[in-house]
Design a protein around this motif. Structure first.
Motif, PDB file in Angstrom:
ATOM      1  N   VAL A 140     -85.664 -37.289  19.912  1.00 37.34           N
ATOM      2  CA  VAL A 140     -86.471 -36.502  18.967  1.00 37.34           C
ATOM      3  C   VAL A 140     -85.967 -36.614  17.535  1.00 37.34           C
ATOM      4  O   VAL A 140     -86.740 -36.450  16.595  1.00 37.34           O
ATOM      5  CB  VAL A 140     -86.616 -35.018  19.383  1.00 37.34           C
ATOM      6  N   GLN A 141     -84.693 -36.898  17.368  1.00 36.04           N
ATOM      7  CA  GLN A 141     -84.176 -37.114  16.016  1.00 36.04           C
ATOM      8  C   GLN A 141     -84.738 -38.412  15.437  1.00 36.04           C
ATOM      9  O   GLN A 141     -84.923 -38.528  14.234  1.00 36.04           O
ATOM     10  CB  GLN A 141     -82.649 -37.140  16.009  1.00 36.04           C
ATOM     11  N   GLN A 142     -85.018 -39.360  16.297  1.00 33.18           N
ATOM     12  CA  GLN A 142     -85.577 -40.639  15.851  1.00 33.18           C
ATOM     13  C   GLN A 142     -87.097 -40.530  15.711  1.00 33.18           C
ATOM     14  O   GLN A 142     -87.680 -41.043  14.780  1.00 33.18           O
ATOM     15  CB  GLN A 142     -85.200 -41.742  16.851  1.00 33.18           C
ATOM     16  N   LYS A 156     -83.776 -24.345  21.463  1.00 36.64           N
ATOM     17  CA  LYS A 156     -84.002 -24.239  20.012  1.00 36.64           C
ATOM     18  C   LYS A 156     -83.404 -25.407  19.237  1.00 36.64           C
ATOM     19  O   LYS A 156     -84.010 -25.911  18.289  1.00 36.64           O
ATOM     20  CB  LYS A 156     -83.458 -22.909  19.477  1.00 36.64           C
ATOM     21  N   GLU A 157     -82.232 -25.878  19.634  1.00 36.75           N
ATOM     22  CA  GLU A 157     -81.604 -27.002  18.934  1.00 36.75           C
ATOM     23  C   GLU A 157     -82.473 -28.266  19.034  1.00 36.75           C
ATOM     24  O   GLU A 157     -82.687 -28.972  18.044  1.00 36.75           O
ATOM     25  CB  GLU A 157     -80.206 -27.277  19.505  1.00 36.75           C
ATOM     26  N   VAL A 158     -82.974 -28.540  20.212  1.00 41.80           N
ATOM     27  CA  VAL A 158     -83.831 -29.709  20.436  1.00 41.80           C
ATOM     28  C   VAL A 158     -85.136 -29.550  19.660  1.00 41.80           C
ATOM     29  O   VAL A 158     -85.592 -30.472  18.980  1.00 41.80           O
ATOM     30  CB  VAL A 158     -84.105 -29.916  21.942  1.00 41.80           C
ATOM     31  N   VAL A 159     -85.729 -28.383  19.750  1.00 43.87           N
ATOM     32  CA  VAL A 159     -86.995 -28.118  19.075  1.00 43.87           C
ATOM     33  C   VAL A 159     -86.841 -28.250  17.561  1.00 43.87           C
ATOM     34  O   VAL A 159     -87.672 -28.871  16.894  1.00 43.87           O
ATOM     35  CB  VAL A 159     -87.534 -26.719  19.467  1.00 43.87           C
ATOM     36  N   LEU A 160     -85.771 -27.686  17.011  1.00 45.83           N
ATOM     37  CA  LEU A 160     -85.543 -27.798  15.565  1.00 45.83           C
ATOM     38  C   LEU A 160     -85.411 -29.255  15.135  1.00 45.83           C
ATOM     39  O   LEU A 160     -85.972 -29.663  14.120  1.00 45.83           O
ATOM     40  CB  LEU A 160     -84.317 -26.996  15.142  1.00 45.83           C
ATOM     41  N   ALA A 161     -84.680 -30.037  15.901  1.00 51.74           N
ATOM     42  CA  ALA A 161     -84.526 -31.465  15.578  1.00 51.74           C
ATOM     43  C   ALA A 161     -85.875 -32.167  15.602  1.00 51.74           C
ATOM     44  O   ALA A 161     -86.179 -32.983  14.731  1.00 51.74           O
ATOM     45  CB  ALA A 161     -83.557 -32.127  16.554  1.00 51.74           C
ATOM     46  N   ALA A 162     -86.703 -31.832  16.575  1.00 57.64           N
ATOM     47  CA  ALA A 162     -88.015 -32.477  16.707  1.00 57.64           C
ATOM     48  C   ALA A 162     -88.942 -32.096  15.553  1.00 57.64           C
ATOM     49  O   ALA A 162     -89.562 -32.965  14.939  1.00 57.64           O
ATOM     50  CB  ALA A 162     -88.664 -32.103  18.041  1.00 57.64           C
ATOM     51  N   VAL A 163     -89.023 -30.802  15.232  1.00 55.87           N
ATOM     52  CA  VAL A 163     -89.949 -30.384  14.175  1.00 55.87           C
ATOM     53  C   VAL A 163     -89.464 -30.786  12.793  1.00 55.87           C
ATOM     54  O   VAL A 163     -90.275 -30.987  11.885  1.00 55.87           O
ATOM     55  CB  VAL A 163     -90.292 -28.872  14.226  1.00 55.87           C
ATOM     56  N   GLN A 164     -88.157 -30.928  12.620  1.00 59.23           N
ATOM     57  CA  GLN A 164     -87.648 -31.411  11.340  1.00 59.23           C
ATOM     58  C   GLN A 164     -88.029 -32.869  11.137  1.00 59.23           C
ATOM     59  O   GLN A 164     -88.278 -33.307  10.021  1.00 59.23           O
ATOM     60  CB  GLN A 164     -86.130 -31.232  11.257  1.00 59.23           C
ATOM     61  N   GLN A 165     -88.092 -33.609  12.218  1.00 59.80           N
ATOM     62  CA  GLN A 165     -88.471 -35.025  12.133  1.00 59.80           C
ATOM     63  C   GLN A 165     -89.988 -35.160  11.989  1.00 59.80           C
ATOM     64  O   GLN A 165     -90.468 -36.016  11.278  1.00 59.80           O
ATOM     65  CB  GLN A 165     -87.975 -35.765  13.386  1.00 59.80           C
ATOM     66  N   ASN A 166     -90.728 -34.278  12.668  1.00 59.75           N
ATOM     67  CA  ASN A 166     -92.193 -34.342  12.628  1.00 59.75           C
ATOM     68  C   ASN A 166     -92.745 -32.935  12.883  1.00 59.75           C
ATOM     69  O   ASN A 166     -92.754 -32.473  14.021  1.00 59.75           O
ATOM     70  CB  ASN A 166     -92.707 -35.316  13.681  1.00 59.75           C
TER      71      ASN A 166
END
Length: 109
Positions: free
Chosen positions: A56-58, A74-84
């Motif tokens: 998700v960071q990519q 939340k950590e995974v979700v934040l990384a995903a929404v920050q990327q897209n």
């Protein structure tokens, strides 16, 4: 990242035998080059936080292929929404209205 490199990573997973799709090191390399490759990995690695975070960071949209348990992390979700920011539809309902998540997605709470 060069588009051909991304496609090569996905192709490698598509033609890989079952043992390669379960090989964490191999899968990490692939999702770091193309997060969408998460679609082709073994189900057991779709629950692996390290693998999903790298994907998700990519490419934030890779969240759609993550195990449900990580869609509420939340950590995974934040990384995903920050990327897209458009991936909120794949986020667990419990976090869709979380102020930090909404702001990270570039939306108004």
């Amino acid at each position: 990242m060069d588009k051909e490199v991304k496609l090569a990573a996905v192709r490698q997973l598509l033609i890989a035998d079952e043992s390669r799709r379960k090989d964490k090191e191999f899968v990490l390399t692939a999702v770091q080059q193309d997060g969408g490759a998460l679609e082709y990995v073994d189900e057991s690695l779709r629950t692996d936080k390290e693998v999903v975070l790298a994907a998700v960071q990519q490419e934030g949209v890779a969240l759609m292929y993550a195990d449900e348990s990580l869609r509420e992390d939340k950590e995974v979700v934040l990384a995903a929404v920050q990327q897209n920011g458009n991936v909120l539809e794949y986020v667990d309902e419990s976090l869709r209205e979380d102020k930090e998540v909404v702001l990270a997605a570039g939306l108004e709470p």
